[in-house]
Design a protein around this motif. Structure first.
Motif, PDB file in Angstrom:
ATOM      1  N   SER A 190     -42.306  33.683 -12.588  1.00  0.00           N
ATOM      2  CA  SER A 190     -41.132  32.881 -12.917  1.00  0.00           C
ATOM      3  C   SER A 190     -39.931  33.812 -13.080  1.00  0.00           C
ATOM      4  O   SER A 190     -40.093  35.022 -13.304  1.00  0.00           O
ATOM      5  N   ASN A 191     -38.731  33.261 -12.945  1.00  0.00           N
ATOM      6  CA  ASN A 191     -37.513  34.056 -13.177  1.00  0.00           C
ATOM      7  C   ASN A 191     -37.526  34.654 -14.573  1.00  0.00           C
ATOM      8  O   ASN A 191     -37.117  35.790 -14.781  1.00  0.00           O
ATOM      9  N   SER A 192     -38.014  33.875 -15.524  1.00  0.00           N
ATOM     10  CA  SER A 192     -38.076  34.319 -16.912  1.00  0.00           C
ATOM     11  C   SER A 192     -38.992  35.540 -17.067  1.00  0.00           C
ATOM     12  O   SER A 192     -38.650  36.492 -17.769  1.00  0.00           O
ATOM     13  N   SER A 193     -40.152  35.488 -16.410  1.00  0.00           N
ATOM     14  CA  SER A 193     -41.092  36.624 -16.494  1.00  0.00           C
ATOM     15  C   SER A 193     -40.485  37.886 -15.885  1.00  0.00           C
ATOM     16  O   SER A 193     -40.606  38.974 -16.453  1.00  0.00           O
ATOM     17  N   SER A 200     -38.595  37.235  -7.759  1.00  0.00           N
ATOM     18  CA  SER A 200     -39.624  36.578  -8.585  1.00  0.00           C
ATOM     19  C   SER A 200     -40.553  35.731  -7.715  1.00  0.00           C
ATOM     20  O   SER A 200     -41.758  35.673  -7.965  1.00  0.00           O
ATOM     21  N   LYS A 201     -40.018  35.092  -6.664  1.00  0.00           N
ATOM     22  CA  LYS A 201     -40.879  34.316  -5.756  1.00  0.00           C
ATOM     23  C   LYS A 201     -41.834  35.239  -5.004  1.00  0.00           C
ATOM     24  O   LYS A 201     -43.015  34.912  -4.831  1.00  0.00           O
TER      25      LYS A 201
END
Length: 123
Positions: free
Chosen positions: A39-42, A33-34
């Motif tokens: 975001s981790n959620s996305s 995600s980075k």
């Protein structure tokens, strides 16, 4: 007429392929995600098929996963075929499904002679 025991959107299959390739490369969801500036959620929503991918994100993801568009397409095609034939999972595109349902409603209104449509258990 084929009958299916379950259903999955094409977004879920795309997400599964991305998730499995990421895990194969031993990249954590947080790291990935980075790299994607998400975001981790996305990323979680993409991998679970809850959201559709934008084309620019797809190309970035494929680049990071070391896949060409052709390789990705081939993996998706094989995955869909396996799901539909071996596991009897109907894979659909949400846009196509809505269009087909709209077409059925229009036809039923136009030719409503008391005929009931027999639809496989995909919905």
């Amino acid at each position: 007429m084929e009958y299916y025991v379950s259903k999955a959107s094409i977004h879920e299959v795309i997400g599964l392929v991305i998730s499995q390739r990421r895990k194969f490369l031993k990249i954590s969801q947080g790291e990935f995600s980075k790299l994607l500036s998400l975001s981790n959620s996305s990323l979680s929503k993409i991998e679970s098929g809850q959201t559709a991918l934008h084309i620019e994100n797809l190309f970035l993801i494929l680049s990071l996963l070391g896949l060409t568009l052709e390789q990705f397409h081939n993996v998706l095609k094989i995955s869909v075929e396996l799901l539909q034939t071996k596991h009897k999972v109907y894979v659909y595109n949400p846009k196509d499904l809505k269009q087909n349902l709209d077409d059925i409603k229009k036809k039923k209104k136009r030719w409503d002679f008391g005929v009931q449509f027999l639809v496989p258990s995909v919905l």
